[in-house]
Design an enzyme around this catalytic site. Sequence first.
Site, mmCIF file in Angstrom:
data_model
loop_
_atom_site.group_PDB
_atom_site.id
_atom_site.type_symbol
_atom_site.label_atom_id
_atom_site.label_comp_id
_atom_site.label_asym_id
_atom_site.label_seq_id
_atom_site.Cartn_x
_atom_site.Cartn_y
_atom_site.Cartn_z
ATOM 1 N N ASN A 34 -95.995 101.844 -5.158
ATOM 2 C CA ASN A 34 -95.085 102.872 -4.640
ATOM 3 C C ASN A 34 -95.248 104.133 -5.496
ATOM 4 O O ASN A 34 -94.998 104.103 -6.705
ATOM 5 C CB ASN A 34 -93.654 102.322 -4.714
ATOM 6 C CG ASN A 34 -92.644 103.318 -4.200
ATOM 7 O OD1 ASN A 34 -92.725 104.501 -4.521
ATOM 8 N ND2 ASN A 34 -91.692 102.868 -3.414
ATOM 9 N N ASP A 83 -93.739 107.130 -5.007
ATOM 10 C CA ASP A 83 -92.641 108.106 -4.867
ATOM 11 C C ASP A 83 -92.397 108.889 -6.155
ATOM 12 O O ASP A 83 -92.059 110.064 -6.133
ATOM 13 C CB ASP A 83 -91.315 107.394 -4.547
ATOM 14 C CG ASP A 83 -91.305 106.741 -3.188
ATOM 15 O OD1 ASP A 83 -92.225 106.999 -2.389
ATOM 16 O OD2 ASP A 83 -90.369 105.964 -2.930
ATOM 17 N N HIS A 84 -92.537 108.189 -7.298
ATOM 18 C CA HIS A 84 -92.162 108.825 -8.566
ATOM 19 C C HIS A 84 -93.152 109.903 -9.004
ATOM 20 O O HIS A 84 -92.816 110.758 -9.817
ATOM 21 C CB HIS A 84 -91.953 107.769 -9.653
ATOM 22 C CG HIS A 84 -90.841 106.839 -9.268
ATOM 23 N ND1 HIS A 84 -89.525 107.227 -9.291
ATOM 24 C CD2 HIS A 84 -90.864 105.592 -8.770
ATOM 25 C CE1 HIS A 84 -88.775 106.234 -8.844
ATOM 26 N NE2 HIS A 84 -89.555 105.228 -8.519
ATOM 27 N N ARG A 121 -90.728 120.504 -10.491
ATOM 28 C CA ARG A 121 -91.247 121.821 -10.828
ATOM 29 C C ARG A 121 -91.555 122.674 -9.599
ATOM 30 O O ARG A 121 -91.798 123.864 -9.709
ATOM 31 C CB ARG A 121 -92.534 121.675 -11.651
ATOM 32 C CG ARG A 121 -92.290 121.438 -13.110
ATOM 33 C CD ARG A 121 -91.745 122.701 -13.769
ATOM 34 N NE ARG A 121 -91.364 122.464 -15.128
ATOM 35 C CZ ARG A 121 -92.128 122.741 -16.169
ATOM 36 N NH1 ARG A 121 -93.331 123.230 -16.010
ATOM 37 N NH2 ARG A 121 -91.694 122.521 -17.383
ATOM 38 N N HIS A 141 -91.739 106.214 0.339
ATOM 39 C CA HIS A 141 -90.431 106.185 0.996
ATOM 40 C C HIS A 141 -90.082 107.611 1.406
ATOM 41 O O HIS A 141 -89.869 108.461 0.549
ATOM 42 C CB HIS A 141 -89.401 105.625 0.007
ATOM 43 C CG HIS A 141 -88.023 105.442 0.584
ATOM 44 N ND1 HIS A 141 -87.013 104.825 -0.111
ATOM 45 C CD2 HIS A 141 -87.471 105.793 1.770
ATOM 46 C CE1 HIS A 141 -85.921 104.798 0.629
ATOM 47 N NE2 HIS A 141 -86.172 105.395 1.775
ATOM 48 N N ARG A 144 -87.445 109.682 2.380
ATOM 49 C CA ARG A 144 -85.975 109.633 2.424
ATOM 50 C C ARG A 144 -85.441 110.761 3.276
ATOM 51 O O ARG A 144 -86.052 111.820 3.386
ATOM 52 C CB ARG A 144 -85.403 109.727 1.003
ATOM 53 C CG ARG A 144 -85.743 108.544 0.123
ATOM 54 C CD ARG A 144 -85.002 108.636 -1.184
ATOM 55 N NE ARG A 144 -83.599 108.375 -0.999
ATOM 56 C CZ ARG A 144 -82.995 107.238 -1.325
ATOM 57 N NH1 ARG A 144 -83.663 106.252 -1.869
ATOM 58 N NH2 ARG A 144 -81.715 107.080 -1.121
ATOM 59 N N ARG A 146 -86.001 113.841 -1.197
ATOM 60 C CA ARG A 146 -85.921 114.124 -2.648
ATOM 61 C C ARG A 146 -87.265 113.978 -3.352
ATOM 62 O O ARG A 146 -87.470 114.543 -4.402
ATOM 63 C CB ARG A 146 -84.869 113.242 -3.316
ATOM 64 C CG ARG A 146 -85.231 111.803 -3.387
ATOM 65 C CD ARG A 146 -84.229 111.007 -4.179
ATOM 66 N NE ARG A 146 -82.953 110.893 -3.485
ATOM 67 C CZ ARG A 146 -82.076 109.923 -3.742
ATOM 68 N NH1 ARG A 146 -82.323 109.051 -4.692
ATOM 69 N NH2 ARG A 146 -80.940 109.829 -3.093
ATOM 70 N N GLU A 189 -91.768 103.201 3.773
ATOM 71 C CA GLU A 189 -90.372 102.741 3.685
ATOM 72 C C GLU A 189 -89.491 103.803 4.302
ATOM 73 O O GLU A 189 -89.701 105.005 4.067
ATOM 74 C CB GLU A 189 -89.951 102.602 2.222
ATOM 75 C CG GLU A 189 -90.549 101.448 1.507
ATOM 76 C CD GLU A 189 -90.121 101.461 0.051
ATOM 77 O OE1 GLU A 189 -89.232 102.249 -0.333
ATOM 78 O OE2 GLU A 189 -90.703 100.702 -0.711
ATOM 79 N N THR A 218 -82.879 102.694 -3.817
ATOM 80 C CA THR A 218 -82.370 101.720 -2.848
ATOM 81 C C THR A 218 -81.591 100.639 -3.603
ATOM 82 O O THR A 218 -82.116 100.036 -4.537
ATOM 83 C CB THR A 218 -83.553 101.088 -2.067
ATOM 84 O OG1 THR A 218 -84.450 102.130 -1.714
ATOM 85 C CG2 THR A 218 -83.074 100.383 -0.825
ATOM 86 N N GLU A 224 -89.211 91.818 3.034
ATOM 87 C CA GLU A 224 -89.406 92.107 1.614
ATOM 88 C C GLU A 224 -88.111 91.750 0.914
ATOM 89 O O GLU A 224 -87.064 92.357 1.164
ATOM 90 C CB GLU A 224 -89.764 93.587 1.386
ATOM 91 C CG GLU A 224 -90.023 93.865 -0.087
ATOM 92 C CD GLU A 224 -90.588 95.254 -0.348
ATOM 93 O OE1 GLU A 224 -91.426 95.736 0.430
ATOM 94 O OE2 GLU A 224 -90.160 95.857 -1.353
ATOM 95 N N HIS A 231 -88.878 95.738 -5.844
ATOM 96 C CA HIS A 231 -87.814 96.515 -6.486
ATOM 97 C C HIS A 231 -87.564 96.091 -7.924
ATOM 98 O O HIS A 231 -87.267 94.940 -8.202
ATOM 99 C CB HIS A 231 -86.496 96.494 -5.701
ATOM 100 C CG HIS A 231 -85.749 97.784 -5.888
ATOM 101 N ND1 HIS A 231 -84.919 98.009 -6.951
ATOM 102 C CD2 HIS A 231 -85.775 98.930 -5.183
ATOM 103 C CE1 HIS A 231 -84.453 99.236 -6.872
ATOM 104 N NE2 HIS A 231 -84.949 99.831 -5.814
ATOM 105 N N GLY A 232 -87.718 97.071 -8.801
ATOM 106 C CA GLY A 232 -87.363 96.887 -10.208
ATOM 107 C C GLY A 232 -88.341 96.060 -11.018
ATOM 108 O O GLY A 232 -88.095 95.794 -12.198
ATOM 109 N N HIS A 249 -91.636 102.218 -9.950
ATOM 110 C CA HIS A 249 -91.052 102.891 -11.105
ATOM 111 C C HIS A 249 -91.683 102.461 -12.427
ATOM 112 O O HIS A 249 -92.106 103.297 -13.225
ATOM 113 C CB HIS A 249 -89.533 102.652 -11.117
ATOM 114 C CG HIS A 249 -88.812 103.397 -12.174
ATOM 115 N ND1 HIS A 249 -88.292 102.784 -13.291
ATOM 116 C CD2 HIS A 249 -88.554 104.707 -12.312
ATOM 117 C CE1 HIS A 249 -87.725 103.698 -14.059
ATOM 118 N NE2 HIS A 249 -87.868 104.870 -13.497
#
Length: 254
Positions: free
Chosen positions: A11, A13-14, A22, A47, A49, A53, A77, A108, A162, A203-204, A226
Amino acid sequence: MKQVHPRLGVNIDHVATLRQARGEDYPSVVEAAVVCFQAGADQITIHLREDRRHIQDTDVEAVSLVTKKYGKPLNLEMGCHSEIVDIALATSPDWVCLVPEKREERTTEGGLDLNDEANFNKVKESCERLKIGLPNLKISLFLEANPETLKKASTLPIDAVEIHTGEYAKAFLHGEDVESYLGEFRRAHVLLNEANIGCHAGHGLTQESLQPLLQEGIFAEYNVGHWLICQAIFDGLGKVVATMKESCDKNPLV
Ligand code: PXP
């Protein structure tokens, strides 16, 4: 017999979160997807959203081109919002993972609540729209490892579930006993197997909390974001600082 290994979806996204901080064009999610594939990732997960974001509409198209080039799946996602469903229909990802989405959440927070009738109908409607518009699309639902929820899910036109591993991963990080979570995951796997529905997890997760799950051998796919991006900072920071410092050292003051 040929061994089958679990797939790793990354993933990214980060990466977009850092870029959005920036408002510049870097770091590039396209470059991130390429690096992940070159390192052996089996899939890219993003994802989109409702509040945009991190991942932007243009990223979905751009990342989708990378996944096509590498012949690997794009897993989009998304919440069950009709505007986002329209984007999925227009972009044609390989997988859609439907997730609950609250604007105020940091990430999430848990699986979809299928026991709430209105929610269930919304998820059903999204699945049906997606499957009609994209007959080859595969759909997964992000769910808790709860038998009642999984039974409800098995009545929907889905290809995989999932399982939300966020609480397990937190307990693992805090050094707590995770056996009860592993038991739930095993039962979820049996139930999904019986319904011929794929069993994914995400997740996580960290490199360490992934290990007991890998030993169980029950999840065909993991989606991790993440921790990988966080760890990449420390695996790369020394190198980039050294490169910049080398430039400084080559250029004496006048
Ligand atoms: N799977 C789902 C359904 C998610 O919502 C997320 C977070 O976007 C992930 C996996 C990846 O979670 P993490 O970034 O905590 O590894």
